[in-house]
Design an enzyme around this catalytic site. Structure first.
Site, PDB file in Angstrom:
ATOM      1  N   HIS A  15      -8.285 -13.910 -12.395  1.00 43.77           N
ATOM      2  CA  HIS A  15      -9.363 -14.415 -11.549  1.00 43.77           C
ATOM      3  C   HIS A  15      -9.853 -15.760 -12.094  1.00 43.77           C
ATOM      4  CE1 HIS A  15      -9.352 -11.011  -8.918  1.00 43.77           C
ATOM      5  NE2 HIS A  15      -9.427 -10.195  -9.965  1.00 43.77           N
ATOM      6  N   ASP A  70      -4.057  -8.949  -6.326  1.00 44.42           N
ATOM      7  CA  ASP A  70      -5.084  -8.041  -6.820  1.00 44.42           C
ATOM      8  C   ASP A  70      -5.276  -6.975  -5.742  1.00 44.42           C
ATOM      9  OD1 ASP A  70      -7.160  -7.025  -8.434  1.00 44.42           O
ATOM     10  OD2 ASP A  70      -8.640  -8.088  -7.227  1.00 44.42           O
ATOM     11  N   ASP A  71      -5.031  -5.751  -6.089  1.00 51.76           N
ATOM     12  CA  ASP A  71      -5.131  -4.651  -5.121  1.00 51.76           C
ATOM     13  C   ASP A  71      -4.357  -4.936  -3.845  1.00 51.76           C
ATOM     14  OD1 ASP A  71      -6.816  -3.210  -6.838  1.00 51.76           O
ATOM     15  OD2 ASP A  71      -8.577  -4.286  -6.099  1.00 51.76           O
ATOM     16  N   PRO A  72      -3.034  -5.066  -3.940  1.00 47.47           N
ATOM     17  CA  PRO A  72      -2.237  -5.441  -2.776  1.00 47.47           C
ATOM     18  C   PRO A  72      -2.361  -4.477  -1.595  1.00 47.47           C
ATOM     19  CG  PRO A  72      -0.818  -4.901  -4.639  1.00 47.47           C
ATOM     20  CD  PRO A  72      -2.217  -4.897  -5.134  1.00 47.47           C
ATOM     21  N   LEU A  73      -2.657  -3.217  -1.838  1.00 50.30           N
ATOM     22  CA  LEU A  73      -2.804  -2.277  -0.732  1.00 50.30           C
ATOM     23  C   LEU A  73      -4.079  -2.513   0.067  1.00 50.30           C
ATOM     24  CD1 LEU A  73      -1.586   1.016  -2.449  1.00 50.30           C
ATOM     25  CD2 LEU A  73      -0.336  -0.430  -0.830  1.00 50.30           C
TER      26      LEU A  73
END
Length: 130
Positions: A15, A70-73
């Site tokens: 980030h 980041d949190d691809p789902l």
């Protein structure tokens, strides 16, 4: 405070968008080429819109910045989340193909910086004649 601790203790961060407000730390990150992995799509949903993302500023300043997921789902619409991040970055930040190649290169070097052993293993496997 955590960005200063990360500078002293790590080779890269994820980030890093709050680094945008700390120019003196940006300079230190630049000098030592501390890696910064940015996920514009995730940041767009969670922290700040793509138009105000510091990725292009960091890149133009020569910082060791790359794209990540980041949190691809949660934040991505396709099966290839990283490709989606690269596509969005290219269209949103008007990066050239050379810029995109440098971002990919930075990603490889950030990962290899952790393990010289891994580098030598890859070299032996893929370039045994060197």
């Amino acid at each position: 405070m955590h960005l200063a601790a990360a500078y002293m203790l790590s080779k890269s961060i994820n980030h890093g968008i709050t680094l945008d407000k700390q120019v003196s730390l940006q300079y230190l990150y630049y000098l030592d080429q501390v890696g910064i992995s940015v996920s514009p799509l995730s940041n767009n949903f969670l922290f700040r819109k793509i138009a105000s993302n510091p990725l292009p500023k960091f890149f133009k300043r020569g910082m060791n910045v790359t794209l990540s997921t980041d949190d691809p789902l949660l934040f991505h619409m396709s099966d290839d989340a990283l490709l989606e991040e690269y596509t969005v970055a290219r269209s949103s930040f008007d990066f050239s193909m050379t810029d995109m190649t440098e971002l990919a290169r930075n990603s490889i070097f950030q990962r290899l910086a952790y393990s010289v052993v891994l580098f030598y293993i890859l070299r032996i496997v893929y370039c045994p004649n060197i």
